[in-house]
Design an enzyme around this catalytic site. Structure first.
Site, short mmCIF file in Angstrom:
data_model
loop_
_atom_site.label_atom_id
_atom_site.label_comp_id
_atom_site.label_asym_id
_atom_site.label_seq_id
_atom_site.Cartn_x
_atom_site.Cartn_y
_atom_site.Cartn_z
N ASP A 24 27.64 9.36 -41.80
CA ASP A 24 28.48 10.27 -42.59
C ASP A 24 29.02 9.63 -43.85
O ASP A 24 28.94 10.21 -44.94
CB ASP A 24 29.64 10.79 -41.73
CG ASP A 24 29.16 11.69 -40.59
OD1 ASP A 24 27.99 12.11 -40.65
OD2 ASP A 24 29.93 11.92 -39.66
N ARG A 60 45.14 4.77 -37.16
CA ARG A 60 45.00 5.52 -38.40
C ARG A 60 46.08 5.21 -39.46
O ARG A 60 45.76 5.12 -40.64
CB ARG A 60 44.98 7.03 -38.11
CG ARG A 60 43.78 7.49 -37.29
CD ARG A 60 42.48 6.98 -37.86
NE ARG A 60 41.31 7.50 -37.17
CZ ARG A 60 40.32 6.77 -36.70
NH1 ARG A 60 40.38 5.44 -36.83
NH2 ARG A 60 39.28 7.30 -36.11
N ASP A 111 42.41 13.60 -36.88
CA ASP A 111 42.44 12.48 -37.82
C ASP A 111 42.65 12.90 -39.27
O ASP A 111 43.25 12.16 -40.05
CB ASP A 111 41.16 11.66 -37.71
CG ASP A 111 41.19 10.67 -36.56
OD1 ASP A 111 42.30 10.41 -36.06
OD2 ASP A 111 40.13 10.17 -36.17
N SER A 169 30.36 11.45 -29.48
CA SER A 169 31.12 10.95 -30.61
C SER A 169 32.03 9.85 -30.08
O SER A 169 32.79 10.07 -29.13
CB SER A 169 31.96 12.08 -31.23
OG SER A 169 32.82 11.58 -32.21
#
Length: 403
Positions: A14, A94, A123, A175
């Site tokens: 990605d 994050r 996210d 994932s």
């Protein structure tokens, strides 16, 4: 001169196709930033790969120790669990990653930050919440909310068309997100609630039935709520987290299968592996049970649930989180000592609590005599404690209250 965009870059499919896409659609110079928080990736070729995909510059930032000392330590102090089960492995990383993106954007004079989060996940909120809190002047570009690429197959076709070298295939079952603290796995057959998750997906730990057959005793040492040693040996933050993680993995500890409520409104099933984290939480919990008074402990437990929600929802840099962190720090002043644990096939059993600050005193808690406690004192205490109950009962029954 072109404007610049800082891209949160992993080197995967990605983010690799995002570089030419940004150049085509925004005519921006792309600066790739790969944050190392302990994920299982080869960092040695990240910079080269980013530049080969069209980035003008690439940063590879080792944030592992900052990740531990800034967010993981606070998570251990508070024993945060989202919905009482999820140890927040992704959510804790994050804020550190997004903070570094902002710092580099400011350093490079970039007006934009780009992330590869999907429009369905949490996210995107965590990244953009951090950016908003630290520098609201920076604009965000989120390709998955904009571009026409709808699937992994589309992404691979785009990479081939633009001569971007990727090792991905069109078949990807799960994932996965991983770092020093955890591994999360979603998608594939996990999305069907009728299915038991397959133990073959584990990347950090193992199934309890496949763990070693011998129990093992370990001792975790703490200073003011922060883990500092293993079996009496002081280790650096990274060394300690990695060592305890391996112990948990060896004994099949740290597996959570949860159907959680995402911030964006839907439910999502995830399999989380946090072998070291579960051991740290257990050890801290036992030590705290001996060193915190009842009122503080109970308030802390309530605030921990609120804290977990805030972290999950991407509000690490909010005033509320800052205030809760200050409270948690205050509660840990006497959470110093060590805890011995017995590990065996997914289970953790307390095997000893050692602290100079423990509030437990055998001579007081014992059924025997104590200078500080007389059994006869309990009668007057109970009379006062139950007085409201008596008054309520008499009122309801129409009886006159007498001495």
């Amino acid at each position: 001169m072109k404007e610049k965009v800082v891209l949160a870059y992993s080197g995967g499919l990605d983010t690799s196709i995002t570089i030419p896409w940004l150049k085509e659609n925004y005519d921006l110079d792309v600066i790739a930033v790969c944050a190392n928080v302990g994920q299982d990736d080869d960092m040695s070729k990240i910079e080269e790969k980013a530049k080969a995909s069209g980035a003008i510059k690439a940063y590879v930032e080792d944030l592992r120790e900052e990740f531990i000392t800034t967010t993981i330590y606070q998570a251990i102090k508070a024993e945060v669990l989202y919905e009482n089960r999820y140890p927040l492995g992704t959510a804790l990383a994050r804020p550190i990653i997004a903070k570094k993106l902002v710092e580099i954007a400011q350093k490079e004079g970039a007006k934009y930050i780009c992330h590869g989060c999907t429009g369905k996940g949490n996210d995107q909120v965590r990244f953009e919440g951090t950016i908003a809190a630290l520098d609201p002047s920076i604009k965000v570009i989120a390709p998955w909310r904009i571009w026409d690429i709808k699937s992994r197959e589309d992404a691979i076709d785009y990479a081939n068309e633009h001569n971007i070298e990727v090792v991905a295939t069109k078949k990807k079952i799960y994932s996965v997100d991983d770092n020093l603290w955890h591994v999360s796995t979603e998608g594939g057959d996990i999305e069907y609630l009728e299915n038991e998750h397959n133990k073959d997906i584990y990347k950090k730990t193992c199934a309890p039935e496949d763990a070693v057959d011998e129990a093992e005793y370990v001792e975790i040492g703490f200073e003011k709520g922060i883990p500092v040693s293993l079996n009496g040996e002081k280790l650096s933050p990274i060394e300690l987290v990695e060592a305890v993680d391996k112990l948990g993995a060896k004994h099949g500890i740290g597996i959570v299968d949860i159907l959680e409520n995402r911030l964006v409104g839907m439910k999502s099933r995830g399999i989380y592996e946090t072998p070291g984290g579960e051991i740290f939480y257990a050890a801290h919990n036992y030590l705290e049970s001996a060193t915190l008074d009842k009122d503080t402990l109970h308030l802390k437990q309530r605030l921990s649930l609120e804290f977990a929600d805030l972290i999950y929802n991407g509000k690490w840099y909010s005033k509320t989180c800052k205030a809760i962190n200050a409270f948690m720090d205050e509660t840990q002043e006497n959470v110093t000592g060590s805890v011995k644990l017995k590990l065996y096939k997914g289970n953790i059993k307390p095997a000893g609590i050692f602290s100079d600050h423990k509030l437990y005193d055998q001579s007081i808690s014992s059924f025997g005599d104590s200078e500080l406690y007389d059994h006869k004192d309990a009668e007057g205490f109970i009379n006062l404690f139950t007085l409201p109950l008596k008054i309520n009962a008499m009122t309801q029954n129409g009886k006159k209250m007498t001495k």
